[in-house]
Design an enzyme around this catalytic site. Structure first.
Site, PDB file in Angstrom:
ATOM      1  N   HIS A 175      28.513  51.370  40.237  1.00 59.65           N
ATOM      2  CA  HIS A 175      29.268  51.026  39.023  1.00 59.65           C
ATOM      3  C   HIS A 175      29.301  52.175  38.013  1.00 59.65           C
ATOM      4  O   HIS A 175      30.000  52.075  37.013  1.00 59.65           O
ATOM      5  CB  HIS A 175      28.721  49.765  38.332  1.00 59.65           C
ATOM      6  CG  HIS A 175      28.901  48.517  39.116  1.00 59.65           C
ATOM      7  ND1 HIS A 175      28.877  47.261  38.542  1.00 59.65           N
ATOM      8  CD2 HIS A 175      29.111  48.298  40.439  1.00 59.65           C
ATOM      9  CE1 HIS A 175      29.053  46.342  39.474  1.00 59.65           C
ATOM     10  NE2 HIS A 175      29.196  46.951  40.636  1.00 59.65           N
ATOM     11  N   HIS A 205      32.210  43.664  50.867  1.00 62.17           N
ATOM     12  CA  HIS A 205      33.484  43.636  50.130  1.00 62.17           C
ATOM     13  C   HIS A 205      34.065  45.044  50.093  1.00 62.17           C
ATOM     14  O   HIS A 205      33.333  46.031  50.025  1.00 62.17           O
ATOM     15  CB  HIS A 205      33.330  43.053  48.724  1.00 62.17           C
ATOM     16  CG  HIS A 205      32.444  43.813  47.791  1.00 62.17           C
ATOM     17  ND1 HIS A 205      32.888  44.883  47.050  1.00 62.17           N
ATOM     18  CD2 HIS A 205      31.142  43.645  47.449  1.00 62.17           C
ATOM     19  CE1 HIS A 205      31.897  45.350  46.292  1.00 62.17           C
ATOM     20  NE2 HIS A 205      30.828  44.612  46.525  1.00 62.17           N
ATOM     21  N   ASP A 211      28.608  50.552  47.354  1.00 66.07           N
ATOM     22  CA  ASP A 211      28.953  49.215  46.862  1.00 66.07           C
ATOM     23  C   ASP A 211      30.452  48.981  46.967  1.00 66.07           C
ATOM     24  O   ASP A 211      31.187  49.249  46.032  1.00 66.07           O
ATOM     25  CB  ASP A 211      28.490  49.091  45.410  1.00 66.07           C
ATOM     26  CG  ASP A 211      28.754  47.737  44.804  1.00 66.07           C
ATOM     27  OD1 ASP A 211      28.799  46.757  45.563  1.00 66.07           O
ATOM     28  OD2 ASP A 211      28.925  47.660  43.577  1.00 66.07           O
ATOM     29  N   GLU A 246      35.410  40.940  44.819  1.00 64.11           N
ATOM     30  CA  GLU A 246      34.055  40.625  44.365  1.00 64.11           C
ATOM     31  C   GLU A 246      33.767  41.233  43.006  1.00 64.11           C
ATOM     32  O   GLU A 246      33.159  40.593  42.136  1.00 64.11           O
ATOM     33  CB  GLU A 246      33.024  41.112  45.396  1.00 64.11           C
ATOM     34  CG  GLU A 246      31.606  40.626  45.152  1.00 64.11           C
ATOM     35  CD  GLU A 246      30.803  41.496  44.184  1.00 64.11           C
ATOM     36  OE1 GLU A 246      29.803  41.001  43.636  1.00 64.11           O
ATOM     37  OE2 GLU A 246      31.196  42.669  43.966  1.00 64.11           O
ATOM     38  N   GLU A 247      34.194  42.468  42.789  1.00 63.99           N
ATOM     39  CA  GLU A 247      33.867  43.161  41.547  1.00 63.99           C
ATOM     40  C   GLU A 247      34.579  42.550  40.342  1.00 63.99           C
ATOM     41  O   GLU A 247      34.110  42.678  39.211  1.00 63.99           O
ATOM     42  CB  GLU A 247      34.216  44.649  41.649  1.00 63.99           C
ATOM     43  CG  GLU A 247      33.469  45.416  42.728  1.00 63.99           C
ATOM     44  CD  GLU A 247      31.991  45.599  42.432  1.00 63.99           C
ATOM     45  OE1 GLU A 247      31.489  45.029  41.442  1.00 63.99           O
ATOM     46  OE2 GLU A 247      31.323  46.307  43.200  1.00 63.99           O
ATOM     47  N   ASP A 298      36.643  45.846  47.851  1.00 60.41           N
ATOM     48  CA  ASP A 298      37.109  46.208  46.508  1.00 60.41           C
ATOM     49  C   ASP A 298      36.000  46.942  45.774  1.00 60.41           C
ATOM     50  O   ASP A 298      34.811  46.814  46.114  1.00 60.41           O
ATOM     51  CB  ASP A 298      37.562  44.986  45.734  1.00 60.41           C
ATOM     52  CG  ASP A 298      36.408  44.093  45.311  1.00 60.41           C
ATOM     53  OD1 ASP A 298      35.655  43.647  46.200  1.00 60.41           O
ATOM     54  OD2 ASP A 298      36.241  43.828  44.099  1.00 60.41           O
TER      55      ASP A 298
END
Length: 454
Positions: free
Chosen positions: A423, A90, A123, A156-157, A92
């Site tokens: 994150h 992903h 990520d 996705e996030e 995003d």
């Protein structure tokens, strides 16, 4: 790493990989238009599409998904009769959080102490670069031995489910014999790992109202029901004294039988302050991979700066519930909502809104694809055996793909090992890990093609 032609090719491609990851990280592709311009996500999507076209992919398309974002699709035909492998990543990313806490700018890939720092570096923009490296190495060494589909998600996030809904409406698009999800990570830097389970999740907005408007705390405090106090009491009901998640009717005693997570390692990975205790009971692996976990993600209430002496009329919160494998997320949501209703104090008015959800996932580790990956990782990580772990996070698409393609094998690998700090501020990727996992993925495709021919 012992050299072989694929490993040598990928080593030579690493400077290009860094340059490309620099370009991709520069897009502020947070799929929340209230925080970041939609054009940033659109720019990232177009960058991914152009990269696929440059590698000879056919049918490259930007898919407009129901949540208003775009996923990028492409197909690279393989030899006649070869299996098809779907590669996922992903583009995003999570918001950068506190810009001032980043040592270097969040959206500028910066090398420091042997790692590359930037939001999405691990990520999961790095995951897309990993796929590109593996395919380029195969093309330089005899060709890609399987058909390859690539899908790169745009939300996705956010957990808004756009790609899941699109896939359900177009089930023929992502059909594959095996699916490699490039959005997980090694259990430890340098320890090759395939993730076999994921917790599901739900996001629930809570709003409590008690009064027609705020009141003077001196004139009314002590009798008038305070919405903020009611919210605090309600949120506290979701944890026992030791910090374990307590949702009425939701089991929280499952045991993880596989790879264990030493407490000292967890404390270091999570940067737990000296003297501060961990929450919950059971092993670390039990709590992370086999049991539910509630987290309060945010609270709507006045900040300390500028606060007035008031009894508050309204307060709200966003709650996350991670759902362990073996539990249906829809049932967990019902239990959570019933718990919140039952534990709201003082007959306060409660509003609930489910704003995101995804099912937990459990892979079949006995499949031929796992044997192919284990052999590949032994070459990419000399002297190391592939480990199988769980992951506390959620990738809702996994269950959608499992339900759509029940015969497909699924493996989860990726760059999000603990030092990556995904994150959080100062997210980073290890270029050595990117290189090794790209080698592993390329060799996996070779091994898998051979296993299907045999």
């Amino acid at each position: 790493m012992s050299q072989n032609p694929i490993a040598e090719t990928i080593a030579s491609l690493m400077p290009r990989a860094k340059a490309e990851l620099t370009e991709l990280v520069a897009f502020q592709s947070v799929a929340d238009w209230a925080q970041f311009p939609k054009s940033e996500s659109e720019g990232a999507a177009n960058w991914v599409a152009d990269a696929l076209r440059a590698e000879g992919f056919q049918d490259v398309a930007l898919l407009d998904t129901p949540d208003g974002t775009q996923s990028v699709y492409g197909f690279l035909p393989g030899p006649e009769g070869a299996p098809t492998v779907l590669l996922y990543a992903h583009y995003d990313v999570q918001p950068p959080l506190d810009d001032d806490a980043w040592v270097s700018p969040a959206f500028e890939l910066t090398e420091r102490d042997g790692r590359w720092y930037g939001r999405g570096a691990a990520d999961c923009k790095g995951g897309f670069i990993m796929h590109l490296l593996a395919l380029r190495a195969l093309k330089a060494n005899g060709g890609v031995p399987v058909g390859v589909k690539v899908i790169v998600e745009g939300s996705e996030e956010q957990g808004t489910g756009g790609l899941q809904q699109y896939a359900e409406a177009h089930p023929e698009l992502l059909t594959a014999d095996t699916i490699v999800i490039g959005d997980a990570g090694n259990f430890r830097l340098g320890l090759p790992t395939v993730t076999a389970t994921l917790r599901g999740m739900t996001l629930v907005k809570v709003k409590i109202d008690t009064l027609g408007g705020n009141l003077h705390s001196g004139m009314f405090g002590g009798v008038a029901p305070d919405a903020l106090a009611a919210l605090i009491r309600l949120l506290d009901s979701l944890r026992s004294a030791d910090g374990s998640t307590t949702v009425d009717g939701l089991a929280s005693d499952a045991v993880w039988e596989g790879l264990q997570y030493p407490e000292a390692d967890f404390r270091a990975d999570a940067k737990v302050l000296d003297g501060v205790g961990l929450i919950g009971e059971g092993t670390i692996a039990d709590r992370l991979w086999a049991r539910p976990a509630v987290t309060v993600l945010g609270i709507d209430c006045p900040p300390v700066v500028g606060a007035t002496p008031s009894v508050h009329a309204s307060a709200g919160a966003l709650i996350s519930l991670r759902v362990p494998p073996g539990v249906d997320t829809a049932e967990a949501i019902k239990l959570l909502e019933a718990h919140l209703i039952a534990h709201t104090p003082w007959q306060a008015k409660l509003e609930l809104e489910v704003v995101g959800q995804g099912q937990p996932f459990q892979a079949d580790t006995s499949s031929p694809a796992y044997a192919s990956m284990a052999a590949a990782m032994q070459v990419a990580y000399p002297g190391q055996e592939m480990q199988v772990s769980g992951m506390g996070g959620s990738i809702p698409l996994c269950n959608t793909l499992t339900s759509l393609y029940p015969e497909a094998e699924m493996l989860l690998i990726g760059l999000s090992e603990p030092e990556a700090q995904i994150h959080a501020v100062n997210e980073s990727v290890s270029p050595e890990e990117l290189e090794r996992l790209s080698v592993a993925e390329a060799l996996f495709l070779v091994n898998y093609a051979e296993s299907k021919r045999g």
